[in-house]
Design a protein around this motif. Structure first.
Motif, PDB file in Angstrom:
ATOM      1  N   VAL A  37       0.833  -1.139   0.066  1.00 11.28           N
ATOM      2  CA  VAL A  37       0.044  -0.029  -0.160  1.00 11.28           C
ATOM      3  C   VAL A  37       0.873   1.312  -0.031  1.00 11.28           C
ATOM      4  CG1 VAL A  37      -0.217   0.178   2.443  1.00 11.28           C
ATOM      5  CG2 VAL A  37      -2.016   1.294   1.133  1.00 11.28           C
ATOM      6  N   PHE A  38       2.089   1.139   0.688  1.00  8.78           N
ATOM      7  CA  PHE A  38       3.033   2.289   0.602  1.00  8.78           C
ATOM      8  C   PHE A  38       3.348   2.800  -0.582  1.00  8.78           C
ATOM      9  CE2 PHE A  38       3.541   0.868   5.293  1.00  8.78           C
ATOM     10  CZ  PHE A  38       2.761   1.590   5.808  1.00  8.78           C
ATOM     11  N   HIS A  39       3.438   1.833  -1.436  1.00  5.19           N
ATOM     12  CA  HIS A  39       4.406   1.749  -2.707  1.00  5.19           C
ATOM     13  C   HIS A  39       3.761   1.752  -3.812  1.00  5.19           C
ATOM     14  CE1 HIS A  39       8.138   1.226  -0.153  1.00  5.19           C
ATOM     15  NE2 HIS A  39       7.102   0.351   0.442  1.00  5.19           N
ATOM     16  N   TYR A  40       2.772   0.869  -3.865  1.00  2.50           N
ATOM     17  CA  TYR A  40       1.887   0.937  -5.286  1.00  2.50           C
ATOM     18  C   TYR A  40       0.574   1.248  -5.042  1.00  2.50           C
ATOM     19  CZ  TYR A  40       6.233  -1.333  -6.278  1.00  2.50           C
ATOM     20  OH  TYR A  40       7.731  -1.439  -6.337  1.00  2.50           O
ATOM     21  N   GLY A  41       0.121   1.696  -3.832  1.00  2.00           N
ATOM     22  CA  GLY A  41      -1.268   2.421  -3.850  1.00  2.00           C
ATOM     23  C   GLY A  41      -2.581   1.466  -4.163  1.00  2.00           C
ATOM     24  N   GLN A  42      -2.238   0.264  -3.896  1.00  2.00           N
ATOM     25  CA  GLN A  42      -3.539  -0.641  -4.151  1.00  2.00           C
ATOM     26  C   GLN A  42      -4.329  -0.686  -3.031  1.00  2.00           C
ATOM     27  OE1 GLN A  42      -2.468  -4.753  -4.199  1.00  2.00           O
ATOM     28  NE2 GLN A  42      -4.436  -5.404  -5.544  1.00  2.00           N
ATOM     29  N   ILE A  58      -6.721  -2.233   2.288  1.00  2.00           N
ATOM     30  CA  ILE A  58      -5.207  -1.754   1.682  1.00  2.00           C
ATOM     31  C   ILE A  58      -4.559  -3.011   1.641  1.00  2.00           C
ATOM     32  CG2 ILE A  58      -5.014   0.180   3.251  1.00  2.00           C
ATOM     33  CD1 ILE A  58      -3.747  -1.223   5.434  1.00  2.00           C
TER      34      ILE A  58
END
Lengths: 357, 357
Positions: B63-68, B143
């Motif tokens: 969640v911190f990197h690719y916003g899924q 998340i």
């Protein structure tokens, strides 16, 4: 204590290091991480290297809801004589600040960012693998941490760097892949966030990637979001074509990521007196080059793979084989030269390499 | 134990509740939260209500990197006789699953999602404020939690619900705002994620919002990302115009959020025999209506404000005043009726309201 003094708290135990043939990508993490906080009154403060540990975040932290986050990716390489070096880290820190501007995140001190990365890599230097093709992947990222559900920029952030030993991208030498041109989904558009390295761009790319993977393609080739005619990127890489001896790549237009490898490829080609042009390229044009036998090579360029040759391109039911599905001469020369510079076995005419300690 | 059995761990202490005139929006959170985990082998499992607490997440969590990530927003309302009711929660759960599909996140059981929300609101029922216009904002979100840096969908997720008592949106009655039409930045584009309620859409909107706020505008009016001609949304709301007695709103096109309030407005207008049309609307067309004196009202529609009248619209250097900057008749009737249904003081002909316990 200056905002530039990094406190170091060493981990009490060292994790076992994975075998070099078991590294893959982004799966294992080292013993330490870098963290720095931002608040409106203190600015960026309290830089520290601490044991790798979970983040404690309020469930209302804005990063979970509104995706205000940016990241970078670069690598540390082990040379044959045991030194550790980075490849153009200044380009990553410059881009991080451009991404910050687009996402309304306060800018960082770029020089200090490089120092922080070097310091962290030094603390975890035993984690830089030495088997051929392996490296230590470095992931700097910034997240918005304020616990607030209104839609506006956060007032607090954390700048974090984590490290992951990664395996050789190619098990058996560089290997061309099959790519499908994406006609429905869009990665980014003029006026959007395509030029920034931010989470939402990657989230929006997953669906298209999942659908083409089911059909046996490695990645998608992204077209522009406005006309769906012009080539933008391939997967999460920049893309190049060799046509009649000239190398062409899409010109930066606001929705294409300004890749560090992209820039390195362009500089090397110029250095070699190979014609290279940045311009708008339509998919129709590439198709015509292929029909006329003028499309000599195609490849992606990015930090993870360095150079990823495209052996086949599928578009509107047509399968275009490129260079008989083999790695082209320019692709191989670029790959060998860039990786050679990164690992210290080739001359570094542009002073791209930065040594750690 | 069934995957539908919610474990409840009550908080050992109750936080002080803020005064009803100090609530604002999304700033305070209740004593408990709902969490459910997802893994590939177990599916969605271990639903639980626990004390509101920080999340512990690996810094490599996707969640911190690719916003899924996806989210929803709805409210619980206190009726005059002390009951608590939700407004069309099934619409939020349906949309959450449509967002899940676009973001490659496993779907949830919609009925169970509503049950979980009701259960959590019941546990924290003392947090539902009773001052006029106040409510309990409900934020369900999902998340991606896998600690992995490759770009692909996560294999693990958390579905979380948090609650926040919120103040009246309008301190002194419903109040028209000034809006600037956005010509440069784009919120979403056909083929992108605009129809999904996902973090990246909000991250990409911040820059434009920041720039118009400096010029004294409350929000931006978003145009389509392809031609920058057609109206899409206003701020994070859907938008309506009343022209010559007919109400028009942009037709859903894949880049416009399917608002629950938008749907409620359309249903009410039809119920009242007021002509309402969903179609493509260009900014040029609205400008011409204004020039001809035919633009009677304009308003945003969303969960937070319900109805937000537009008193002035700025486009290409022109300032268009709408209805003398006053709240229009239809805007007020919609606001009064929808809030009336939500608080149980108006008849609910569509059975929109769902009572908690």
């Amino acid at each position: 204590m200056s905002q530039y003094t990094i406190t170091v708290i060493k981990s009490e135990e060292e994790k076992p290091k994975p075998a070099s043939d078991d590294l893959s990508f982004g799966r294992y993490f080292t013993d330490h991480m870098f963290i720095q906080d931002y608040s409106e009154d203190k600015g960026w403060h309290n830089p520290r290297i601490v044991p790798y540990q979970p983040m404690m975040l309020d469930p209302a932290s804005m990063v979970f809801h509104y995706g205000q986050t940016v990241f970078e990716g670069l690598k540390a390489y082990r040379t044959e004589d045991g030194h550790i070096q980075l490849f153009r880290p200044n380009k990553n820190m410059e881009r991080l600040n451009r991404s910050n501007d687009r996402l309304c995140i306060p800018s960082i001190d770029e020089e200090f960012g490089i120092d922080a990365i070097k310091h962290l890599v030094h603390v975890d230097h035993e984690w830089v693998p030495d088997a051929p093709g392996t490296s230590l992947y470095i992931r700097p990222f910034i997240i918005s941490t304020e616990a607030y559900l209104g839609v506006r920029p956060s007032t607090t952030y954390q700048f974090i760097v984590i490290l992951s030993p990664v395996g050789a991208y190619y098990d058996a030498g560089i290997d061309p892949v099959k790519i499908a041109v994406e006609d429905e989904y869009v990665r980014a558009v003029r006026g959007g966030t395509g030029e920034a390295k931010t989470a939402g761009n990657y989230a929006s790319s997953l669906k298209a990637q999942e659908l083409v993977a089911e059909k046996g393609y490695a990645q998608v080739l992204w077209l522009d979001g406005v006309e769906k005619k012009y080539i933008e990127e391939v997967g999460s890489m920049n893309v190049f074509f060799k046509v009649n001896g000239e190398v062409i790549t899409p010109a930066l237009n606001g929705s294409i990521l300004q890749g560090v490898t992209r820039d390195s490829v362009i500089q090397l080609l110029k250095h070699w007196d190979i014609p290279v042009t940045e311009r708008r390229i339509s998919m129709e044009e590439i198709y015509q080059y292929h029909q006329n036998g003028e499309l000599e090579e195609a490849f992606g360029a990015g930090t993870a793979a360095v150079i990823s040759p495209i052996g086949e391109l599928a578009w509107k039911g047509e399968q275009m084989e490129i260079n008989q599905g083999e790695t082209g001469e320019i692709s191989r020369r670029l790959y060998d030269t860039i990786t050679g510079i990164q690992y210290g076995v080739e001359k570094d005419p542009f002073h791209w390499v930065v040594r750690v300690k």
